[in-house]
Design a protein around this motif. Structure first.
Motif, mmCIF file in Angstrom:
data_model
loop_
_atom_site.group_PDB
_atom_site.id
_atom_site.type_symbol
_atom_site.label_atom_id
_atom_site.label_comp_id
_atom_site.label_asym_id
_atom_site.label_seq_id
_atom_site.Cartn_x
_atom_site.Cartn_y
_atom_site.Cartn_z
ATOM 1 N N VAL A 111 90.370 16.761 61.572
ATOM 2 C CA VAL A 111 89.907 15.290 61.143
ATOM 3 C C VAL A 111 89.002 15.751 60.055
ATOM 4 C CG1 VAL A 111 88.590 13.384 61.715
ATOM 5 C CG2 VAL A 111 89.998 14.493 63.338
ATOM 6 N N GLU A 112 89.014 14.904 59.117
ATOM 7 C CA GLU A 112 88.005 14.829 58.048
ATOM 8 C C GLU A 112 87.368 13.407 57.454
ATOM 9 O OE1 GLU A 112 88.185 16.288 52.987
ATOM 10 O OE2 GLU A 112 90.230 15.681 54.268
ATOM 11 N N ILE A 113 86.051 13.586 57.624
ATOM 12 C CA ILE A 113 85.029 12.654 57.442
ATOM 13 C C ILE A 113 84.659 12.499 55.953
ATOM 14 C CG2 ILE A 113 83.165 11.296 57.890
ATOM 15 C CD1 ILE A 113 83.401 12.610 60.877
ATOM 16 N N MET A 114 85.199 11.752 55.000
ATOM 17 C CA MET A 114 84.641 11.628 53.659
ATOM 18 C C MET A 114 83.775 10.718 53.342
ATOM 19 S SD MET A 114 88.243 12.091 51.762
ATOM 20 C CE MET A 114 89.420 11.227 52.883
ATOM 21 N N LEU A 115 82.428 11.098 52.999
ATOM 22 C CA LEU A 115 81.558 10.125 53.027
ATOM 23 C C LEU A 115 81.316 9.742 51.271
ATOM 24 C CD1 LEU A 115 78.690 11.752 54.901
ATOM 25 C CD2 LEU A 115 80.240 9.885 55.682
ATOM 26 N N VAL A 139 80.996 15.112 51.284
ATOM 27 C CA VAL A 139 80.378 14.245 50.611
ATOM 28 C C VAL A 139 80.915 14.159 49.233
ATOM 29 C CG1 VAL A 139 77.944 13.434 49.936
ATOM 30 C CG2 VAL A 139 78.201 14.874 52.047
ATOM 31 N N ILE A 140 81.231 12.926 48.802
ATOM 32 C CA ILE A 140 81.553 12.646 47.624
ATOM 33 C C ILE A 140 80.789 11.615 46.833
ATOM 34 C CG2 ILE A 140 83.765 11.757 46.143
ATOM 35 C CD1 ILE A 140 85.347 12.530 48.596
ATOM 36 N N ASP A 141 80.093 12.159 45.484
ATOM 37 C CA ASP A 141 79.197 10.962 45.036
ATOM 38 C C ASP A 141 79.711 10.877 43.699
ATOM 39 O OD1 ASP A 141 78.704 13.532 43.764
ATOM 40 O OD2 ASP A 141 76.487 13.634 44.775
ATOM 41 N N ASP A 142 80.973 11.367 43.280
ATOM 42 C CA ASP A 142 81.634 11.089 42.063
ATOM 43 C C ASP A 142 82.820 11.080 42.056
ATOM 44 O OD1 ASP A 142 82.061 10.887 39.086
ATOM 45 O OD2 ASP A 142 81.671 12.596 38.801
ATOM 46 N N LEU A 143 83.463 9.816 41.968
ATOM 47 C CA LEU A 143 85.009 9.357 42.133
ATOM 48 C C LEU A 143 85.771 9.491 40.814
ATOM 49 C CD1 LEU A 143 84.990 6.514 44.834
ATOM 50 C CD2 LEU A 143 85.951 8.577 44.948
ATOM 51 N N THR A 144 85.159 9.829 39.871
ATOM 52 C CA THR A 144 85.841 9.846 38.650
ATOM 53 C C THR A 144 86.837 11.136 38.400
ATOM 54 O OG1 THR A 144 83.944 11.437 37.469
ATOM 55 C CG2 THR A 144 83.911 9.099 37.050
ATOM 56 N N THR A 147 90.825 10.864 41.490
ATOM 57 C CA THR A 147 92.118 9.675 41.411
ATOM 58 C C THR A 147 92.839 9.535 42.662
ATOM 59 O OG1 THR A 147 93.457 11.248 40.165
ATOM 60 C CG2 THR A 147 91.924 10.096 38.837
ATOM 61 N N ASP A 148 93.038 10.582 43.290
ATOM 62 C CA ASP A 148 93.942 10.453 44.475
ATOM 63 C C ASP A 148 93.603 9.512 45.492
ATOM 64 O OD1 ASP A 148 91.812 12.437 44.769
ATOM 65 O OD2 ASP A 148 92.463 13.165 46.573
ATOM 66 N N LEU A 149 91.999 9.478 45.694
ATOM 67 C CA LEU A 149 91.477 8.496 46.493
ATOM 68 C C LEU A 149 91.311 7.203 45.977
ATOM 69 C CD1 LEU A 149 88.258 10.803 47.858
ATOM 70 C CD2 LEU A 149 90.616 10.213 48.829
ATOM 71 N N GLU A 152 95.090 5.895 46.443
ATOM 72 C CA GLU A 152 95.367 5.585 47.862
ATOM 73 C C GLU A 152 94.686 4.472 48.421
ATOM 74 O OE1 GLU A 152 96.077 8.159 51.909
ATOM 75 O OE2 GLU A 152 95.354 9.029 50.161
ATOM 76 N N TYR A 153 93.327 4.253 48.225
ATOM 77 C CA TYR A 153 92.601 3.478 48.983
ATOM 78 C C TYR A 153 92.026 2.228 47.860
ATOM 79 C CZ TYR A 153 92.306 7.180 52.302
ATOM 80 O OH TYR A 153 92.740 8.300 53.275
ATOM 81 N N GLY A 154 92.400 2.252 46.765
ATOM 82 C CA GLY A 154 92.325 1.028 46.069
ATOM 83 C C GLY A 154 90.843 0.878 45.806
ATOM 84 N N ILE A 155 90.130 1.857 45.739
ATOM 85 C CA ILE A 155 88.475 1.863 45.675
ATOM 86 C C ILE A 155 88.191 2.029 44.173
ATOM 87 C CG2 ILE A 155 88.073 2.330 47.998
ATOM 88 C CD1 ILE A 155 87.836 5.301 47.282
ATOM 89 N N THR A 156 87.149 1.695 43.874
ATOM 90 C CA THR A 156 86.484 2.022 42.301
ATOM 91 C C THR A 156 85.256 2.935 42.635
ATOM 92 O OG1 THR A 156 84.613 0.295 42.558
ATOM 93 C CG2 THR A 156 86.826 -0.495 41.739
#
Length: 521
Positions: A111-115, A139-144, A147-149, A152-156
């Motif tokens: 299981v992966e928990i991505m913050l 922990v992900i603080d930069d989504l630039t 692009t996979d996330l 897939e999840y339609g987030i900005t």
């Protein structure tokens, strides 16, 4: 000769005189030395104290530097090896509850928990990793660069969510999913643990058990079961209404058939459909208030006769103020046995609060043997409870008409052997209100939902977990809400004594002591 002797004596005296001043000089020298020593003694302590102060200050500063360095080193080491925090609060509000630990420990999938832009929950998420290494935290603080996330999840880039993922299954949690409003106190409460634990259950459960709620003849609408059904869905159950007049039979994928208080009898077709379900080894849970109107229900009773059980027409009341909600004899506190198939996994004594409950009437041992039924008592009333069938009596106290009924069964598990390979089970509680979101006033300003009193939620959900063979879900759930003031009369008296009486006594004693001392003066 005489002159010579006299001259010798004179010479000796002169010699002594010459020596005498030397003795005087020695004395002066001694006096001078003492004065010098005295001066030195006055000067040296000041120099020694100054030097000692400097040495002590240097040592203190060095010691502070060492302590700070050690603390920083320990904190870095603890952070790197992810040691779990110690939580000394009674309800373990700053750590994972035993319920979550029990569930998480059973997870055998990755299981992966991505913050994502949720740094405040990093330490909390790592608690899951400390319990089960199959669960990792990122922990992900930069989504630039992710692009996979975003695709897939339609987030900005500004999105703040938690993604819980296992294989192809995933669930997203926003900040709104981590808090909720308690409409009984109009305060927000943190439900991060509940949301995250349930998300893990959701993504690691291959098939969700389906709980079908029988509809068509119920006293309470499905709206009264909103919070209970939400609790079940949060723990990875599917909850659906079932109208047997429409389907004609209980679906094959039914894990548990739930029946609540009936306002009228079921039809013969519904009766036969349920009997067929029982003969296939079906599992039923019944929440039923007493049949206070005495309405005849032969078809439904035919179903209950398969287990040798019936629900009473009368109501259970309590005369012990310590076994009821404050001033409400019909709101009885029942004892849940810790030694049954349903409750043994909790390993602790719990209580539930039944409101206007009946009693579970069970056939004698000879009849049960004939039916192939074994019984386990799940919940009982207090020793001073009594049974009333005359609803015209307005007094809450026991009358001569009422029946002594201490330690009466209000919850039972009945296992019916169909054949060597098939067993059907029924869990029955002689109360329905305790699982509803019926509002119960606890003061002129606040109310609480019936489901939230004592361990009502635990008793109901653990019963479902038992019937669906999810032993890891049988537990005592952590309450993260503000404590609700729902005490017995005796507890209320003790609390008021502590708050008002004891401080008043201390003040009076202080005044008396002050007056006595003043008079002595």
């Amino acid at each position: 000769m005489k002159e010579n002797e006299d001259s010798k004596k004179i010479n000796e005296k002169e010699k002594h005189k010459e020596k005498a001043p030397k003795k005087i000089n020695n004395k002066e020298n001694i006096d001078n030395k003492e004065q010098k020593d005295l001066i030195v003694k006055h000067e040296k302590p000041f120099k020694d104290k100054k030097a000692k102060w400097l040495r002590q200050t240097s040592l203190t500063a060095l010691l502070i530097v060492i302590i700070v360095a050690v603390c920083i080193g320990i904190n870095i080491a603890v952070d790197n090896i992810n040691i779990a925090d110690f939580d000394f609060t009674k309800d373990k509000i700053y750590s994972l509850s035993d319920a979550s630990k029990q569930i998480v420990q059973a997870v055998d999938k990755d299981v992966e928990i991505m913050l994502i832009n949720m740094p405040d929950y990093e330490d909390f998420a790592k608690k899951y990793n400390s319990v089960n290494k199959n669960i990792t935290v990122e922990v992900i603080d930069d989504l630039t660069s992710r692009t996979d996330l975003t695709d897939e999840y339609g987030i900005t880039a500004d999105s703040a969510i938690i993604i819980v993922k296992s294989g192809e299954k995933s669930k997203t949690l926003s900040s709104y999913d981590l808090v909720t409003m308690d409409y009984s106190t109009y305060q927000y409460k943190d439900i991060a643990e509940e949301a995250l634990t349930n998300a893990i259950i959701d993504v690691t459960t291959d098939e969700k058990p389906i709980i079908y709620n029988l509809t068509g003849h119920n006293k309470y609408s499905s709206d009264y079961l909103y919070y209970f059904s939400a609790d079940l869905e949060a723990e990875a159950y599917e909850f659906e209404d079932l109208n047997l007049l429409t389907t004609g039979s209980v679906p094959e994928d039914c894990s548990v058939l739930m029946i609540t208080t009936l306002a009228e009898d079921i039809t013969e077709a519904e009766r036969d459909a349920i009997l067929d379900y029982i003969n296939k080894g079906g599992k039923i849970i019944l929440f039923s208030d007493p049949n206070s109107i005495g309405k005849e229900m032969p078809n439904f009773q035919k179903v209950l006769d398969e287990y040798g059980v019936s629900i009473s027409e009368g109501v259970m009341l309590e005369s012990d103020s310590d076994r009821m909600l404050y001033g409400t004899p019909s709101a009885i506190i029942v004892t849940v046995s810790p030694y049954t198939s349903v409750t043994s996994a909790t390993n602790m004594n719990i209580n539930a609060c039944f409101m206007t409950a009946g009693r579970v009437d069970i056939a004698d041992s000879e009849k049960l043997e004939e039916l192939g039924v074994q019984v386990e008592t799940l919940a009982t009333t207090g020793a001073n409870s009594f049974y009333r069938t005359d609803y015209s009596i307005e007094t809450a106290s026991k009358t001569d008409v009422d029946e002594d009924a201490g330690n009466v069964t209000v919850g039972a598990l009945l296992k019916k052997t169909i054949n060597d390979e098939t067993t059907s089970e029924l869990i029955v509680y002689s109360n329905n209100i305790f699982i509803t979101n019926l509002q119960i006033a606890i003061s002129s300003q606040y109310f609480s939902y019936a489901l939230d009193f004592y361990n009502n939620e635990d008793l109901a959900t653990n019963s479902i977990a038992y019937l669906t063979d999810r032993d890891n879900m049988i537990t005592i759930r952590k309450d993260v809400e503000q404590s609700t003031y729902t005490v017995t009369e005796q507890q209320n008296t003790i609390i008021l004594s502590i708050i008002f009486a004891i401080p008043a006594v201390i003040v009076v004693i202080g005044i008396v002591v002050w007056i006595i001392r003043r008079r002595k003066k």
